[in-house]
Design a protein around this motif. Structure first.
Motif, PDB file in Angstrom:
ATOM      1  N   MET A  96       0.904  -1.098  -0.181  1.00 45.12           N
ATOM      2  CA  MET A  96       0.032  -0.059  -0.087  1.00 45.12           C
ATOM      3  C   MET A  96       1.016   1.252  -0.039  1.00 45.12           C
ATOM      4  SD  MET A  96      -2.776   1.229   2.747  1.00 45.12           S
ATOM      5  CE  MET A  96      -4.079  -0.051   2.095  1.00 45.12           C
ATOM      6  N   ASP A  97       0.654   2.349  -0.890  1.00 43.33           N
ATOM      7  CA  ASP A  97       1.432   3.351  -0.773  1.00 43.33           C
ATOM      8  C   ASP A  97       0.906   4.330   0.297  1.00 43.33           C
ATOM      9  OD1 ASP A  97       2.780   5.731  -1.554  1.00 43.33           O
ATOM     10  OD2 ASP A  97       1.576   6.266  -3.404  1.00 43.33           O
ATOM     11  N   GLU A  98       1.855   4.290   1.177  1.00 43.91           N
ATOM     12  CA  GLU A  98       1.526   5.137   2.385  1.00 43.91           C
ATOM     13  C   GLU A  98       1.584   6.664   2.311  1.00 43.91           C
ATOM     14  OE1 GLU A  98       3.507   3.835   6.177  1.00 43.91           O
ATOM     15  OE2 GLU A  98       3.939   2.001   5.018  1.00 43.91           O
ATOM     16  N   SER A  99       2.285   7.180   1.248  1.00 42.02           N
ATOM     17  CA  SER A  99       2.308   8.514   0.880  1.00 42.02           C
ATOM     18  C   SER A  99       0.918   8.990   0.467  1.00 42.02           C
ATOM     19  CB  SER A  99       3.477   8.517  -0.386  1.00 42.02           C
ATOM     20  OG  SER A  99       2.992   8.191  -1.565  1.00 42.02           O
ATOM     21  N   ALA A 100       0.259   8.281  -0.192  1.00 42.94           N
ATOM     22  CA  ALA A 100      -0.995   8.634  -0.368  1.00 42.94           C
ATOM     23  C   ALA A 100      -2.149   8.769   0.515  1.00 42.94           C
ATOM     24  CB  ALA A 100      -1.615   7.590  -1.591  1.00 42.94           C
ATOM     25  N   MET A 101      -1.796   8.488   1.865  1.00 46.79           N
ATOM     26  CA  MET A 101      -2.638   8.293   2.964  1.00 46.79           C
ATOM     27  C   MET A 101      -2.876   9.737   3.210  1.00 46.79           C
ATOM     28  SD  MET A 101      -3.333   4.794   3.676  1.00 46.79           S
ATOM     29  CE  MET A 101      -3.165   4.833   1.688  1.00 46.79           C
ATOM     30  N   LYS A 102      -4.053  10.190   3.300  1.00 48.49           N
ATOM     31  CA  LYS A 102      -4.912  11.501   3.797  1.00 48.49           C
ATOM     32  C   LYS A 102      -6.019  11.235   4.550  1.00 48.49           C
ATOM     33  CE  LYS A 102      -2.673  14.042  -0.131  1.00 48.49           C
ATOM     34  NZ  LYS A 102      -3.295  14.643  -1.249  1.00 48.49           N
ATOM     35  N   GLY A 103      -6.317  12.184   5.421  1.00 46.19           N
ATOM     36  CA  GLY A 103      -7.518  12.105   6.372  1.00 46.19           C
ATOM     37  C   GLY A 103      -7.676  11.022   7.310  1.00 46.19           C
ATOM     38  N   PRO A 104      -8.733  10.517   7.872  1.00 49.73           N
ATOM     39  CA  PRO A 104      -8.885   9.834   8.979  1.00 49.73           C
ATOM     40  C   PRO A 104      -9.146   8.341   8.457  1.00 49.73           C
ATOM     41  CG  PRO A 104     -10.962  10.794   8.476  1.00 49.73           C
ATOM     42  CD  PRO A 104     -10.046  11.676   7.769  1.00 49.73           C
ATOM     43  N   ILE A 105      -8.836   7.640   9.336  1.00 52.23           N
ATOM     44  CA  ILE A 105      -8.857   6.034   8.919  1.00 52.23           C
ATOM     45  C   ILE A 105     -10.313   5.589   9.537  1.00 52.23           C
ATOM     46  CG2 ILE A 105      -7.967   3.837   9.590  1.00 52.23           C
ATOM     47  CD1 ILE A 105      -5.324   4.873   9.448  1.00 52.23           C
ATOM     48  N   SER A 106     -11.150   5.033   8.624  1.00 50.27           N
ATOM     49  CA  SER A 106     -12.312   4.290   8.922  1.00 50.27           C
ATOM     50  C   SER A 106     -12.695   2.806   8.666  1.00 50.27           C
ATOM     51  CB  SER A 106     -13.484   5.335   8.722  1.00 50.27           C
ATOM     52  OG  SER A 106     -13.498   5.052   7.308  1.00 50.27           O
ATOM     53  N   ILE A 107     -13.630   2.136   9.197  1.00 50.13           N
ATOM     54  CA  ILE A 107     -13.904   1.113   8.749  1.00 50.13           C
ATOM     55  C   ILE A 107     -15.429   0.874   8.534  1.00 50.13           C
ATOM     56  CG2 ILE A 107     -14.194  -0.192  11.300  1.00 50.13           C
ATOM     57  CD1 ILE A 107     -13.054  -2.712   9.659  1.00 50.13           C
ATOM     58  N   ARG A 108     -15.969   0.189   7.378  1.00 45.88           N
ATOM     59  CA  ARG A 108     -17.357   0.172   6.989  1.00 45.88           C
ATOM     60  C   ARG A 108     -17.755  -1.080   7.335  1.00 45.88           C
ATOM     61  NH1 ARG A 108     -19.326   5.162   5.084  1.00 45.88           N
ATOM     62  NH2 ARG A 108     -21.348   3.912   3.847  1.00 45.88           N
ATOM     63  N   LEU A 109     -18.654  -1.542   7.944  1.00 44.98           N
ATOM     64  CA  LEU A 109     -19.289  -2.956   8.113  1.00 44.98           C
ATOM     65  C   LEU A 109     -20.812  -3.096   7.676  1.00 44.98           C
ATOM     66  CD1 LEU A 109     -17.735  -3.705  11.644  1.00 44.98           C
ATOM     67  CD2 LEU A 109     -16.603  -4.136   9.396  1.00 44.98           C
ATOM     68  N   PRO A 110     -20.912  -4.295   6.893  1.00 47.77           N
ATOM     69  CA  PRO A 110     -22.369  -4.492   6.422  1.00 47.77           C
ATOM     70  C   PRO A 110     -23.052  -4.789   7.759  1.00 47.77           C
ATOM     71  CG  PRO A 110     -20.697  -5.848   5.122  1.00 47.77           C
ATOM     72  CD  PRO A 110     -20.025  -5.227   6.260  1.00 47.77           C
ATOM     73  N   LYS A 111     -24.326  -4.383   7.820  1.00 50.52           N
ATOM     74  CA  LYS A 111     -25.270  -4.562   9.000  1.00 50.52           C
ATOM     75  C   LYS A 111     -25.192  -6.075   9.209  1.00 50.52           C
ATOM     76  CE  LYS A 111     -28.454  -4.186  11.985  1.00 50.52           C
ATOM     77  NZ  LYS A 111     -29.826  -3.929  11.796  1.00 50.52           N
TER      78      LYS A 111
END
Length: 473
Positions: free
Chosen positions: A1-16
């Motif tokens: 993964m290109d860490e230089s492209a990381m911007k903004g917060p980290i989140s996770i989305r989970l199906p209900k």
């Protein structure tokens, strides 16, 4: 993964469905701690790094989850290895999960963090570039420690449970950013927290015609912070009665002959530019992306992968195909909106008139499962004009359209979105689709079907960028 492209917060989305299974496992009513692993795809965008829940591995108490040597409980080495290899095979990030007591606040313990420092460098080697992390849940909160590499560890900002209604969880209750006084009357219904949520939303709209232009204006006036509107079409005279905010000056003047207009490169305005003008008049602070393009183009579709919701207001089969895939693949709740007048071609007699709203819930409701994507029409739309002529396709006659029919569908859809994203609906309420007919006082309620082996809603669920979208490169 290109860490230089990381911007903004980290989140996770989970199906209900995944979150419901995980909650039942973690909170068994015994007050004890339980464990699991989530395999998630990772999507890096300008809005942050978003993980998408794809697989769930539940640790069996006494077999996979045992008393710890340095902490209270631990996943066994064998269970960790099996889950890590399964995630590596599928290109997924590895997220260890356990629970702590509490309701709306939670944090990883010192023992938790120490165990990460001991074990996660080796897991990163097994995952071969995919992130490794840990999540701890309370009943209504989540915290996380995410390792992008051995040198780069970040905290989880929030988690979103995506279903009929949405639930957003943080490590602790958030401080409100403050509400603009112009939304005072809305805040009396939605609350300041609700208005705060809307201001942080990014919503995509496919189609800026009769229905899409209404959706765009409604969302702008509600205070949505970021809109992405996609439509390749330009305004013409027949659009004026239906496109919100359209002016005669947006058309090519009748007195200007077409050859001269082409020479001067004078064209009617794109519908997305009209939608942008209307939205910015309603909300000058809105971030508005007007994309004069086609959702079936890869570069255009990629602009929508980090949306929080999508409205489909274009009725081509190709648009349905791509948006249906975006919904399930990137875990984005979607509303398909439309109005239809069915006319008997020989006689011109009206057979049916209705407005329709269909909510697509990732992993639960799907246009393919409900036979709303026609393979024959897909092939016809994909053909070039020359191919269509050679195969003697009959040119489509423009369908009847009335702004009031569009308004009925749009009002239902935007209301549904509003109450879903703010968590104001019953979380266990069944997903239904609504069809309204002007001459029938009772809306028709449809129960969507689901094929448990559908290659679209099941096969694409949470895949993110690991699976190509059905677009043109």
């Amino acid at each position: 993964m290109d860490e230089s492209a990381m911007k903004g917060p980290i989140s996770i989305r989970l199906p209900k469905a995944m979150m419901s299974e995980l909650r039942a496992h973690l909170f068994q009513g015994d007050g004890d701690e339980h464990g699991a692993v989530i395999g998630a795809s990772a999507v890096a965008t300008a809005r942050g790094l978003r993980f998408l829940g794809r697989r769930l591995f539940l640790a069996v108490d006494g077999v996979d989850y045992l008393p710890g040597h340095r902490g209270y409980r631990m996943l066994t080495a064998d269970f960790v290895r099996q889950c890590a290899l399964a995630c590596a095979d599928d290109g997924l990030a590895y997220m260890a999960v356990h629970n702590h007591p509490g309701t709306d606040s939670v944090a990883l313990s010192g023992d938790d963090m120490a165990s990460h420092r001991r074990g996660y460098p080796a897991l990163l080697d097994i995952l071969d570039g995919s992130p490794v992390g840990a999540l701890v849940f309370a009943h209504q909160a989540v915290a996380g420690d995410i390792w992008l590499s051995k040198q780069n560890q970040l905290e989880l900002d929030h988690a979103v449970v995506v279903g009929r209604t949405q639930e957003t969880m943080y490590p602790s209750p958030r401080t409100l950013s403050g509400t603009d006084p112009q939304y005072d009357r809305q805040v009396r219904l939605l609350g300041e927290r609700g208005q705060d949520i809307l201001s942080a939303q990014k919503v995509g709209i496919i189609g800026a015609g009769g229905a899409g232009s209404l959706i765009s204006e409604y969302l702008a006036r509600l205070g949505i912070g970021h809109l992405v509107v996609v439509d390749f079409d330009r305004l013409d005279a027949t659009n004026l009665p239906r496109v919100v905010g359209a002016k005669r000056s947006d058309l090519r003047p009748k007195w200007l002959p077409a050859p001269i207009a082409r020479l001067l490169r004078y064209k009617a305005k794109h519908k997305v530019d009209i939608a942008k003008r209307v939205a910015q008049e309603a909300n000058p602070r809105i971030q508005f992306e007007a994309i004069a393009g086609d959702i079936t183009d890869s570069a255009v579709a990629q602009r929508l992968v980090d949306c929080d919701a999508i409205f489909l207001a274009a009725d081509t089969m190709q648009a349905r195909l791509v948006v249906n895939a975006l919904c399930h693949q990137y875990l984005i709740p979607t509303w398909q909106v439309g109005a239809k007048v069915q006319v008997d071609p020989p006689t011109g007699k009206i057979q049916d008139v209705f407005s329709v709203v269909r909510q697509l819930v990732p992993g639960e409701t799907c246009l393919w499962c409900n036979e709303l994507i026609d393979s024959t029409r897909l092939a016809e739309e994909a053909a070039s004009p020359e191919q269509r002529q050679a195969q003697r396709y009959v040119d489509e006659v423009p369908a009847p359209s009335v702004i009031t029919l569009n308004a009925v569908a749009v009002a239902h859809a935007v209301n549904d979105y509003l109450f879903a994203v703010l968590g104001l609906l019953d979380a266990d309420q069944m997903v239904t689709w609504t069809k309204c007919r002007p001459l029938d006082p009772q809306p028709a309620i449809e129960l969507p079907r689901q094929d448990t082996v559908c290659p679209e809603c099941v096969g694409r669920l949470g895949m993110g960028g690991l699976k190509p979208l059905p677009v043109r490169e």
